[in-house]
Design an enzyme around this catalytic site. Structure first.
Site, mmCIF file in Angstrom:
data_model
loop_
_atom_site.group_PDB
_atom_site.id
_atom_site.type_symbol
_atom_site.label_atom_id
_atom_site.label_comp_id
_atom_site.label_asym_id
_atom_site.label_seq_id
_atom_site.Cartn_x
_atom_site.Cartn_y
_atom_site.Cartn_z
ATOM 1 N N ILE A 500 7.377 -10.118 39.495
ATOM 2 C CA ILE A 500 8.675 -9.581 38.833
ATOM 3 C C ILE A 500 8.597 -9.773 37.393
ATOM 4 C CG2 ILE A 500 9.878 -10.090 40.845
ATOM 5 C CD1 ILE A 500 10.419 -12.207 40.977
ATOM 6 N N GLY A 501 7.654 -10.277 36.830
ATOM 7 C CA GLY A 501 8.382 -10.343 35.433
ATOM 8 C C GLY A 501 6.996 -11.437 34.749
ATOM 9 N N GLY A 503 6.477 -14.219 31.055
ATOM 10 C CA GLY A 503 6.403 -15.552 29.790
ATOM 11 C C GLY A 503 5.887 -15.821 29.829
ATOM 12 N N GLY A 504 5.664 -16.615 28.349
ATOM 13 C CA GLY A 504 4.718 -17.524 27.948
ATOM 14 C C GLY A 504 3.445 -18.314 28.760
ATOM 15 N N GLY A 506 3.615 -17.732 31.754
ATOM 16 C CA GLY A 506 2.661 -17.463 33.148
ATOM 17 C C GLY A 506 2.991 -16.029 33.573
ATOM 18 N N VAL A 508 5.348 -14.364 36.944
ATOM 19 C CA VAL A 508 6.418 -14.915 38.005
ATOM 20 C C VAL A 508 5.693 -14.330 39.336
ATOM 21 C CG1 VAL A 508 8.719 -14.943 39.218
ATOM 22 C CG2 VAL A 508 7.790 -15.492 36.652
ATOM 23 N N LYS A 522 7.017 -19.738 39.776
ATOM 24 C CA LYS A 522 6.167 -19.149 37.957
ATOM 25 C C LYS A 522 4.679 -19.777 38.750
ATOM 26 C CE LYS A 522 8.592 -20.809 34.947
ATOM 27 N NZ LYS A 522 9.738 -20.908 33.275
ATOM 28 N N ASP A 619 16.232 -22.711 24.076
ATOM 29 C CA ASP A 619 15.648 -21.226 24.241
ATOM 30 C C ASP A 619 16.655 -20.082 24.872
ATOM 31 O OD1 ASP A 619 14.004 -19.686 23.709
ATOM 32 O OD2 ASP A 619 12.473 -19.557 25.307
#
Length: 834
Positions: A500-501, A503-504, A506, A508, A522, A619
């Protein structure tokens, strides 16, 4: 059809002629143990037993050996060898000082009572021990070293080791490297400390370990101006589905100041690996990763990466990030900015990094935050990994060098002794002061991580390796641990359809735990150190806080070299997806957007004020604000968070971290972090919510690329309504828009001291919502100076939290801050309430 294309491409590569533009000034090619010349890749190696070169040998007891039964396909160069039963050497006159390449060819065979596979010897080049107790294996082996020669005579010594040891070599190459082949500036030292410049690289002795043609076929010395071999990258790819080869039939545009054909041949820059987005979830971000085996245990290596944009239709479209061993090595790399603004122009970047304990150097490339939806990609054309050797052996160092080494050793010893004595005196003074002064409270990044080992951490746990945090509660972190088998079951063994997503850290995944609870899983890249500090920070912070507007941590897993975090599943995902870039979601109303901003502000205000030192998120961006099924905002991703300054401090000095476009410029300049840095980032989010466009969009005109700068210009001109989301045109009351714009403008003040607190921001957003919902268009003037004190009544502290001195809401067992903000702030905004 694909096979035919590949065959044609291979033929094209084989037809690329070897450029003869480079002619080394020093160029010695020896066929060792032979009286005849031998040819290899159209190069003539002169027999070292001929009168022409026999003067190079300085040992009388070396033996010339010939293989009487060589394999039919073995080149003639490897039919002979020179054997050293005792120490012997070659000496070469050096006409040009500077960087040279030295190569040794080994191919053991049996002849005249010698079994070359039983050899055991060391090799020294110009006094540098480059091979220690070397024992060649079967087959042909090439050892290449790159080093600077600053004398007129180069000596290469072969020294037998052990009682029955002897040395041998089949062929040797010594030749001058091109100018600036290794330069002393620009290399980037990468590690847990960040990225710093590595200087004096040319003074190091480099041993080539890997030379890779990424995305292409094998390149032989015949097609390389420096007679090198480049091998394909396929066997080193960690996830083959993440990459697909890219090829170009056009000759690279070599430009002055970029790479040259001597740095890497045309064929390397004409192939690459790029992200295989055809096999990924639409819009998802992921990395292409290679693992290269090297010497283990923190051995330092030069990593030279080659790039040539053969995948983009136009300039300034490709932005990507580079990681080495899981650490950020080059963020927002724009190849266009490294060249003279010509597509397919080759460049290279030098990095210096240490191997890990398992003997691997991991290289990853992935899309940058600056990547637009059309340009999300990452590429790599070639890679070279060279070990830094530079070991000097005193037994063969010339007299002058030996004298300087002796002087240096004595001087160094004196300096070390003085330093030890000084440290001892300072330690005594500090001990006296410690008795008088109360020790400072430890911050999130200042102590060692121990709780997991105390409370049952596995032997494979890497949690003890990174930064450590405050002690856990009475149950430690043990109650949050989830077995790896349970996570595998929850995600159907990490089924790609459940992603489902990304990022930096890994990927998700959406998962369902044993109790039928939906969760977001995640997963850090297996076996990687990338994200270890973030992993630890998330567990530490989220294990001790609970708030309606902060994403809750369900648990974590650190088995089998995995780093996995399990969160509550937030149904509607990131705020960003509801603002732009997706046709699936209906546009948010102005009231919904205000309520989302208010919810996020509440979560941040709690972080800033709910603890003795507070917590700074670091962030804040629209992808880190998630929406549940009722569009309630929840702040997420605390991997970069850290504790705020102590009571007697104004800021926290720390390296700059955050996301491009949201980063506080004052924090970036001064590296001094305060909670006002979060306020700045939140101001960018406010304009992002209003204008429904990214914080940075490189595809727009220059003045519009940075949202914060662009929106501030329109706000200061009083024309903010001209740039709002078209879906909101005519649907926002002027007074509400004015208050919202003023709030965002204050958040984006250049200096933190001029920015409001999150409490004041929250008050103003509540007021903007009240104005939008009120029957009257205009309200009487008000004073928000006391908003900070009043808003504290919404702060909720979790039972068992360290912040017992803060106020708790009565009759609220779940620990959430459920007080209706409209109930509180309606009293402030009306004259009778005041």
């Amino acid at each position: 059809m694909e096979t035919q294309k590949l065959i044609i491409h291979v033929i094209l590569l084989l037809c690329i002629p070897c450029s003869s533009s480079f002619t080394p000034i020093d160029n010695y090619l020896l066929s060792c143990g032979s009286q005849n010349n031998a040819s290899l890749f159209n190069r003539i190696f002169t027999g070292d037993s001929t009168n022409q070169v026999s003067s190079f040998l300085s040992a009388d007891k070396s033996i010339s050996l010939t293989n009487q039964n060589p394999p039919p396909d073995l080149p003639i160069l490897y039919h002979t060898a020179r054997v050293f039963p005792s120490t012997g050497s070659f000496r070469f006159n050096v006409r040009k000082h500077g960087t040279h390449l030295v190569r040794f060819h080994f191919s053991p065979f049996k002849a005249q009572g010698f079994d070359l596979k039983a050899a055991n010897f060391s090799v020294l080049v110009d006094g540098n021990l480059v091979l220690r107790n070397f024992k060649p294996s079967n087959g042909v082996l090439l050892k290449e070293f790159i080093l600077k020669i600053e004398s007129n005579l180069l000596e290469i010594v072969f020294r037998p080791e052990g009682n029955s040891g002897f040395g041998f070599v089949n062929a040797m190459e010594v030749f001058t490297a091109p100018v600036d082949f290794v330069i002393d500036y620009g290399a980037r030292l990468v590690g847990p400390f960040g990225v710093v410049e590595y200087k004096n690289l040319s003074s190091q002795v480099l041993e080539t370990v890997h030379r890779i043609n990424v995305g292409g076929v094998k390149v032989t010395p015949f097609n390389d101006t420096l007679w090198r071999t480049w091998i394909p990258d396929e066997e080193f790819l960690v996830f083959k589905d993440a990459a697909k080869p890219a090829r170009s039939n056009q000759t690279p545009n070599f430009q002055k100041g970029g790479a040259t054909r001597e740095i890497a041949p045309d064929s390397v820059y004409m192939t690459a690996q790029e992200m295989d987005k055809d096999h990924a979830v639409i819009g998802s971000k992921f990395n292409i990763t290679w693992d290269f085996p090297v010497a283990p245990g923190g051995v330092r290596h030069l990593v030279r990466l080659h790039f040539c944009d053969i995948v983009s239709p136009v300039l300034n479209l490709l932005y990507f990030d580079v990681y080495i061993n899981g650490y950020s090595a080059y963020k927002d790399l724009d190849l266009s900015s490294l060249t003279v603004h010509v597509l397919a122009s080759p460049v290279y970047v030098d990095f210096v990094a240490d191997s890990n304990d398992s003997g691997v150097i991991r290289i990853s490339v992935g899309p940058s935050e600056l990547s637009g939806s059309r340009g999300m990609n990452a590429i790599l054309n070639g890679a070279e990994i060279m070990q830094l050797v530079n070991v000097v052996d005193s037994r063969v160092v010339p007299g002058k060098k030996r004298l300087w080494i002796l002087v240096g050793s004595i001087t160094g010893g004196v300096v070390v002794l003085l330093l030890v004595m000084s440290a001892f005196v300072l330690a005594l003074k500090c001990r006296k002061k410690k008795k008088k002064k109360k020790p400072k409270q430890r911050t999130l990044e200042s102590v060692g991580w121990t709780p997991l080992r105390v409370f049952g951490g596995s032997s494979l746990s890497r949690m003890s390796e990174g930064t450590a945090f405050p002690s856990p509660g009475s149950y430690g972190y043990f109650g949050l641990r989830i077995p790896f088998a349970d996570i595998q079951s929850a995600t159907n063994n990490f089924d790609r359809s459940l992603i489902i997503g990304s990022g930096g850290f890994g990927m998700v995944y959406k998962g369902v735990l044993k109790d039928n609870v939906k969760a977001a899983v995640k997963r850090g890249m297996p076996g990687s150190r990338q994200g270890l500090p973030e992993f630890q920070t998330e567990i530490t912070i989220l294990s001790k806080i609970r708030h309606r507007h902060l994403v809750s941590l369900v648990g974590y897993c650190e088995e089998n070299s995995e780093m996995i975090l399990v969160y509550e599943y937030v149904e509607k995902g990131p705020l960003k997806k509801h603002l732009y870039g997706s046709a699936v979601h209906a546009p948010l109303s102005w009231k919904q957007r205000l309520e989302i901003c208010i919810g996020a502000a509440r979560g941040l205000h709690y972080l800033h004020t709910g603890f003795a030192q507070g917590i700074i998120h670091r962030d804040i961006k629209s992808t880190n604000i998630l929406l549940d099924e009722n569009y309630v905002a929840k702040v997420a991703d605390f991997g970069l968070s850290r504790s705020g300054p102590c009571l007697n401090e104004t800021h926290v000095s720390t390296g700059v971290k955050g996301s491009f476009g949201y980063l506080d410029p004052e924090y970036f300049r001064r590296q001094q972090l305060t909670d006002k840095s979060d306020v700045y980032s939140f101001g960018v989010v406010l304009f992002e919510v209003l204008c429904a466009r990214p914080a940075v969009d490189p595809q727009l005109d220059r003045e519009q690329v940075n949202l914060a700068e662009w929106a501030l210009e329109w706000q200061k001109k009083g024309m903010l309504e001209d740039i709002i989301d078209p879906h909101l045109v005519g649907k926002i009351k002027q007074s509400s828009l004015k208050k919202f714009g003023e709030t965002a403008e204050k958040c984006l003040a250049e200096y933190g001291v001029d920015r409001p607190t999150m409490g004041t921001v929250l008050w103003n957003l509540e007021y903007a919502l009240q104005l939008h919902e009120s029957d009257q268009e205009d309200e009487e003037p008000y004073d928000d100076s006391s908003a900070q004190e009043t808003v504290n009544v919404t702060t909720t502290i979790t039972p068992g939290s360290p912040s017992s001195n803060m106020r708790r809401e009565e009759n609220n067992d779940n620990g959430y801050s459920d007080i209706s903000a409209s109930e509180v702030f309606s009293q402030l905004m009306k004259s009778e309430g005041r």
